[in-house]
Design an enzyme around this catalytic site. Structure first.
Site, PDB file in Angstrom:
ATOM      1  N   HIS A 164      12.543   2.473 -22.126  1.00 30.07           N
ATOM      2  CA  HIS A 164      13.637   3.576 -22.568  1.00 30.07           C
ATOM      3  C   HIS A 164      14.010   3.345 -24.149  1.00 30.07           C
ATOM      4  CE1 HIS A 164      15.635   7.210 -21.927  1.00 30.07           C
ATOM      5  NE2 HIS A 164      16.388   6.873 -21.019  1.00 30.07           N
ATOM      6  N   ASP A 212      11.390   8.440 -24.137  1.00 28.78           N
ATOM      7  CA  ASP A 212      12.444   9.318 -23.554  1.00 28.78           C
ATOM      8  C   ASP A 212      12.016   9.743 -21.913  1.00 28.78           C
ATOM      9  OD1 ASP A 212      13.885   8.992 -25.984  1.00 28.78           O
ATOM     10  OD2 ASP A 212      13.028  11.149 -26.666  1.00 28.78           O
TER      11      ASP A 212
END
Length: 441
Positions: free
Chosen positions: A412, A416
């Site tokens: 992450h 995204d």
């Protein structure tokens, strides 16, 4: 009599140290020249160490799990005569043997290619003969007679022997081993099977009060270290999507029915790999390594797909290199080659390194959802869950469809959630309409 020292030779690959993963001898053993005294591991390669001379073991320089520097004293032997001339000749031979030593690689058991099992290392007897096989066959076997071990005493056996005994329902605590320190070999199991495996099973229900302390060594320790690194440094986001694989399974069956004899049988994996490479064409940022210390994303042009597979020795990741340049049959052939290389013990270091994105699967035991851990320093891993037939509403009635979940994790820090969803939705669309896999954009 004189003393001869066996040092840890240069095991290749430019390494300065190796982890001791197994002893085949103990202090007091008489061993022959070329008998295997132990094994060391560097990265994923396990190398057996032979003795260059006949002698009696006086001293062992490390314990299993210790990291030993190249050139360190490993074993001291008492040998007849001065041993100087022979030692000089055999040290060179020992180094050449190690340089040519094969890697012991366990098979990718959970991929749907031919299942493979690594050949177990042959244990050394107290007096290791030149022909170990014939000696093992001629050695007298101790029949089962109650429990040859005390309460809580762990049987000494290799992982391959333990797996074979577990699958056969044999309680190793009831098996008398003929190897050093009572080590149980495959030949000992053969002797048990000849008498009937029921003889080795513990009678009735019994209380178990023993506690086994198992030192984490070798490949298991490397897996532990890598998983800890990935979990501590990568903030994972896991995305789960349901995929209707009825059409791709029908296509797979049709292609297998019409394949030539020189073509490998298609599993689901080649279709998934082809879908992933097409999806990566649209999102090359998923096919990358993240050097978090330097703050650099290394986006790779070549798609090198690792196949995380559970084996009796632990997790292995054979790699399909340049998947973008392979068609469906070529992908299947490469998967087959990797499986066969692992079975024969000829898989190279290159076969097991260099992945840029990974697939993980537990096969039929894949559950409905998993949370895969990313193969550091990659940024994505695609998890395959088990396939099930479910009733699906088509607008007028329920129809049976083959459904499978993809549980996939992403780094992450650089990926995204939107990009992760787009990637998996693209794979889903390709698998649900498999003709799109073969249409060049």
């Amino acid at each position: 009599m004189t003393e001869h020292v066996i040092k840890l030779p240069d095991v290749g690959e430019g390494v300065a140290e190796a982890e001791l993963v197994e002893w085949h001898v103990k202090v007091g053993d008489l061993i022959r020249e070329d008998a295997i005294i132990g094994a060391v591991m560097t990265d994923k390669a396990t190398v057996e160490i032979p003795s260059p001379v006949d002698g009696e073991v006086l001293w062992l320089g490390a314990s299993v799990g210790d990291v030993v520097a190249v050139g360190s004293d490993l074993v001291r032997l008492s040998i007849a005569g001065t041993g100087e001339s022979k030692a000089a000749d055999t040290e060179k031979a020992s180094g050449e043997t190690l340089a040519a030593a094969r890697q012991e690689v366990s098979p990718p058991a959970t991929i749907t290619e031919p299942s493979v099992t690594a050949a177990p290392a042959a244990p050394a007897a107290s007096v290791a003969p030149a022909d170990k096989r014939s000696s093992a066959e001629s050695a007298p076997r101790t029949p089962l007679s109650g429990a040859p071990r005390g309460e809580g005493e762990r049987p000494l056996a290799s992982p391959a022997v333990r797996l074979r005994a577990r699958e056969a329902g044999v309680d190793l605590r009831q098996v008398a081993g003929t190897g050093p320190a009572g080590r149980i070999s495959h030949e000992d199991l053969d002797a048990v099977f000849a008498q009937g495996p029921a003889l080795a099973r513990a009678p009735g229900r019994q209380k178990r009060t023993g506690v086994d302390e198992i030192k984490i060594v070798g490949l298991r320790r490397r897996i532990s270290e890598k998983m800890s690194l990935a979990s501590s440094r990568i903030p994972h986001i896991t995305y789960v999507e349901e995929v209707d694989v009825t059409a791709v399974e029908d296509l797979r069956s049709t292609l297998n029915a019409g394949r030539r004899q020189d073509q490998p049988k298609l599993s689901f994996l080649p279709f998934l790999i082809r879908a992933m490479t097409r999806a990566i064409d649209d999102q090359p940022n998923l096919n990358a390594h993240f050097d978090d210390e330097a703050g650099i994303i290394q986006q790779h042009a070549g798609v090198h797909v690792g196949i995380a597979a559970q084996t009796p020795s632990g997790l292995m990741v054979p790699v399909v290199k340049h998947a973008e340049g392979l068609d469906l049959w070529g992908t299947a052939a490469e998967l087959t080659r990797l499986a066969e290389a692992a079975k024969a013990g000829t898989a190279t270091r290159d076969d097991l390194t260099g992945s840029t994105i990974t697939i993980t699967s537990l096969g039929a035991m894949g559950g409905i959802v998993t949370t895969p851990i990313i193969n550091h320093p990659e940024v994505a891993i695609v998890g395959v869950n088990k396939m099930m037939v479910r009733p699906v509403w088509d607008g007028s009635t329920f129809v049976p469809r083959k459904i499978m979940n993809l549980s996939s994790s992403f780094d992450h820090r650089v990926i995204d959630g939107w990009d992760a969803a787009v990637f998996i939705q693209r794979i889903k669309a390709l698998l649900e309409t498999p003709a799109l896999i073969f249409i060049e954009s």
